[in-house]
Design a protein around this motif. Sequence first.
Motif, PDB file in Angstrom:
ATOM      1  N   ASN A   1       3.560   4.816  -1.887  1.00 50.63           N
ATOM      2  CA  ASN A   1       3.017   5.629  -0.801  1.00 50.63           C
ATOM      3  C   ASN A   1       3.019   4.832   0.495  1.00 50.63           C
ATOM      4  O   ASN A   1       2.689   3.655   0.513  1.00 50.63           O
ATOM      5  N   GLY A   2       3.395   5.522   1.556  1.00 48.54           N
ATOM      6  CA  GLY A   2       3.364   4.880   2.861  1.00 48.54           C
ATOM      7  C   GLY A   2       4.518   3.931   3.110  1.00 48.54           C
ATOM      8  O   GLY A   2       4.540   3.214   4.095  1.00 48.54           O
TER       9      GLY A   2
ATOM     10  N   GLY B   1       7.438   4.716   3.946  1.00 50.73           N
ATOM     11  CA  GLY B   1       8.273   5.190   5.049  1.00 50.73           C
ATOM     12  C   GLY B   1       9.363   6.147   4.615  1.00 50.73           C
ATOM     13  O   GLY B   1      10.284   6.429   5.375  1.00 50.73           O
ATOM     14  N   LYS B   2       9.234   6.698   3.403  1.00 49.49           N
ATOM     15  CA  LYS B   2      10.279   7.597   2.887  1.00 49.49           C
ATOM     16  C   LYS B   2      10.361   8.876   3.720  1.00 49.49           C
ATOM     17  O   LYS B   2      11.440   9.275   4.174  1.00 49.49           O
ATOM     18  N   SER B   3       9.201   9.513   3.924  1.00 45.94           N
ATOM     19  CA  SER B   3       9.212  10.744   4.716  1.00 45.94           C
ATOM     20  C   SER B   3       9.620  10.459   6.153  1.00 45.94           C
ATOM     21  O   SER B   3      10.332  11.257   6.781  1.00 45.94           O
ATOM     22  N   THR B   4       9.194   9.326   6.661  1.00 42.33           N
ATOM     23  CA  THR B   4       9.575   8.970   8.027  1.00 42.33           C
ATOM     24  C   THR B   4      11.095   8.845   8.127  1.00 42.33           C
ATOM     25  O   THR B   4      11.706   9.311   9.089  1.00 42.33           O
TER      26      THR B   4
HETATM   27  N1  ATP Z   1       3.823  10.624  13.219  1.00 39.57           N
HETATM   28  C1  ATP Z   1       3.303   9.447  12.817  1.00 39.57           C
HETATM   29  N2  ATP Z   1       2.574   8.697  13.665  1.00 39.57           N
HETATM   30  C2  ATP Z   1       2.052   7.525  13.284  1.00 39.57           C
HETATM   31  N3  ATP Z   1       2.197   7.000  12.072  1.00 39.57           N
HETATM   32  C3  ATP Z   1       2.918   7.662  11.171  1.00 39.57           C
HETATM   33  C4  ATP Z   1       3.495   8.940  11.489  1.00 39.57           C
HETATM   34  N4  ATP Z   1       4.162   9.401  10.401  1.00 39.57           N
HETATM   35  C5  ATP Z   1       3.984   8.465   9.457  1.00 39.57           C
HETATM   36  N5  ATP Z   1       3.251   7.435   9.906  1.00 39.57           N
HETATM   37  C6  ATP Z   1       2.885   6.241   9.143  1.00 39.57           C
HETATM   38  O1  ATP Z   1       4.044   5.669   8.648  1.00 39.57           O
HETATM   39  C7  ATP Z   1       3.844   5.161   7.341  1.00 39.57           C
HETATM   40  C8  ATP Z   1       4.872   5.732   6.406  1.00 39.57           C
HETATM   41  O2  ATP Z   1       4.593   7.114   6.213  1.00 39.57           O
HETATM   42  P1  ATP Z   1       5.540   8.063   5.365  1.00 39.57           P
HETATM   43  O3  ATP Z   1       4.974   9.414   5.415  1.00 39.57           O
HETATM   44  O4  ATP Z   1       6.927   7.891   5.828  1.00 39.57           O
HETATM   45  O5  ATP Z   1       5.372   7.452   3.931  1.00 39.57           O
HETATM   46  P2  ATP Z   1       5.986   7.964   2.552  1.00 39.57           P
HETATM   47  O6  ATP Z   1       6.809   6.853   2.026  1.00 39.57           O
HETATM   48  O7  ATP Z   1       6.628   9.282   2.724  1.00 39.57           O
HETATM   49  O8  ATP Z   1       4.676   8.078   1.696  1.00 39.57           O
HETATM   50  P3  ATP Z   1       4.252   9.193   0.607  1.00 39.57           P
HETATM   51  O9  ATP Z   1       4.794   8.731  -0.691  1.00 39.57           O
HETATM   52  O10 ATP Z   1       2.772   9.120   0.644  1.00 39.57           O
HETATM   53  O11 ATP Z   1       4.792  10.488   1.056  1.00 39.57           O
HETATM   54  C9  ATP Z   1       2.430   5.503   6.948  1.00 39.57           C
HETATM   55  O12 ATP Z   1       1.632   4.360   7.130  1.00 39.57           O
HETATM   56  C10 ATP Z   1       2.043   6.566   7.926  1.00 39.57           C
HETATM   57  O13 ATP Z   1       0.678   6.502   8.223  1.00 39.57           O
END
Ligand code: ATP
Lengths: 442, 269
Positions: B42-43, B45-48
């Motif tokens: 989690n976190g 950065g996958k969704s990012t």
């Molecule tokens: N729009 C935004 N502004 C600021 N921080 C962000 C934003 N989007 C994501 N983050 C931060 O970037 C980091 C990565 O988030 P992301 O959603 O990409 O994680 P993930 O790998 O998809 O996690 P998960 O498995 O929980 O979905 C997190 O710490 C999140 O808080």
Amino acid sequence: MSPPVSPSVRTPLLLALVLALLIGLPPFLDLGLQNALVNVLIAGLFALAFNLLVGQAGLLSFGHAAYFGIGAFATLHLMRAVEDGLAFPTPLLPLAGAAAGLAVGAVAGFFATLRSGVYFALVTLAIAELFHSLAPHWEGLFGGEAGLSSMRMPWGGLIFGSTLEVYYLALGWVTLSVWLLWAYTRTPFGRLTLALRDNEQRVRFLGYDAHATKVIVFAISAMFSGVAGALQAISNETANYSLFSAHVSAGVVLNTFVGGSTVFFGPALGAAAFTLFDHLVSDLTRSWQLYQGLIFVLVMLFAPGGIGGIVQHHLRHRRQLDWSRLAGPYALAGLGGALVAAGMVFMIESLSVLFGEGYAVLRRDAGGGHPPFEAFGAQWDPAGPLTWGLPLALFLAGLFLIARARRDIAALWESVRSAPAGRPAGRGPEASARSAPSGSPS
Amino acid sequence: MSASPPALELVGVAKSFGAIPVVRGVDLQIPAGERHAVIGPNGAGKSTLFNLVSGLFPLSGGDIRLRGRSIAGLPPHRINRSGLARSFQITNIFHRLSVFENLRIGVMARHGLRFGLFRPVARMRQVNEEARAILALVRLEARAEDLAGDLTYSEQRALEIGMTLTTGADVILLDEPTAGMSREETDRAVELIREVTAGKTLLMVEHDMSVVFSLCDRVSVLVYGEILATDTPERISANRAVQEAYLGEEPDESSGRDFGQDSGGEAAP
Ligand SMILES: Nc1ncnc2c1ncn2[C@@H]1O[C@H](COP(=O)(O)OP(=O)(O)OP(=O)(O)O)[C@@H](O)[C@H]1O
Ligand SMILES: [Mg+2]
């Protein structure tokens, strides 16, 4: 397949009936009513055009007077040109309003839709305010403070001198416009408009340019608002900067939401109700706007779907409704509403007399004190218990009746909801729902 | 190596929110037709990363190429029209439109009906047929006329996938399509994804390793915004560095290949 904004199945029949009445009735009405009906048509079209933006695209504009006004002024310019000898058929004058509304709407919409929500609303408000403050100083375009005037010129054997002729001209344009607005909802772009309201982000990720889409919706809404403004110009043969006022912008918001923005024809119902009411009571009271505001607040609080929402709700469940059981409670609620309204009106009118200039003069003439005042054809003592007790009693009695009726109505509707759709409400659930709340008086 | 460019190519892709780097120089090449998973805690950065590829956020650095052409800096609708579609981790549908309508909106886009104002959509046979076909594909025919907002969670997830397919893109990004689903629902979703992405390029975020194993050709492990390793699912699950970085501990036999199941219910609406 019933997205919030779409006419119901029965609509065509109902519409044909309304149209037949609108065509056949006016010759038998007096001049005042004919005039009021012209205003109903104009306000109805304006509200429907406005609702394209609010109800369908989900963009709340607080400055739609701008496009209504632009349509009116553009039409007056064309009328003056016709007076000066330009050969242009009088029945086609609203085209000027449409073109001007479309053009100004496209430019204004381009900027307004760069923002959303509150900021969008504020930009639209500012644009209308810009016109409102500019117009009185712009002699050439808006005729300064006095505004522009012109005359309807005869065309092809039609004199356009009588209100009735103006009425039919307006009816033709309004029918055409409303039909186009309705057809719009069924086109791909119309469906996209609804999607935009629901979820702008997803629209983008499906390959649509959300901004361009919003600009076009805005411009189309402004175009039909311009047609409504044009009809007003043709009807009044004059227009001034007050058309751009916040009062006009607020009026269309009121009409639309009281009528119901989630139902296609709702806004037209609201516009018709308010315009006719205005015609009927504006001579009787100076507090008309207060009543209008009050109605608006009450509708928003207790029937946020507006008149149209209530009508649609009943139409949708028409098969399951047992009118023989609903009629009683509905009549009771209606009576209660009438009593509440009577009490309110009594009080508001009394207060408006007491705080009015006339009463101040009366007091001076009587050498101070609180002389009796006249209202509803009788004399009332400002300090008398009856003067305030009577309206209060009416008001409370009305509330009591409404509360009673509401319980029964709620129970009946509960049974409609729990009954399977398509067949009349069963006896079982109804009986149990009715027996539950019977003791405690409120 | 074939002569044609990869379907999707990320070169030094970076993203910071303010001073906080979230994606730190990701390089990735996905050949056409590959099904590729991104896993990571989690976190990570996958969704990012998905938001960068699909154009929701501007890049802080690097480049993204779709079939060899840079799409960096393009708005989402332009990227979609170039043939890349995505689903969302948190269901992102038109709640007050019917299920059928939800799908038809996307199909309309594929047919270039972006400003169609002159014919009722009900009479456009091709559009309606294609929407029906996708409806059947995601097995929502029985719900066609219901409001999308009234669907169950897993039905909404199926609709979410269906909408991603409507625009006819051949590079598909799915962000945790099975999150929050039961075992059977997940199995069904896997079959669905396999079916609908046949012949397309798939990039998906997935926590469930059994899904990754049954569906994907290769896996990339993203940790703290960096790709730790990219390989076949078998080799990744045997990779010591991955196990350590990902789990922070030695894997024991019983935990099998199901690492990273910590996503919990965070995707619930
Ligand atoms: N729009 C935004 N502004 C600021 N921080 C962000 C934003 N989007 C994501 N983050 C931060 O970037 C980091 C990565 O988030 P992301 O959603 O990409 O994680 P993930 O790998 O998809 O996690 P998960 O498995 O929980 O979905 C997190 O710490 C999140 O808080
Ligand atoms: Mg995520």
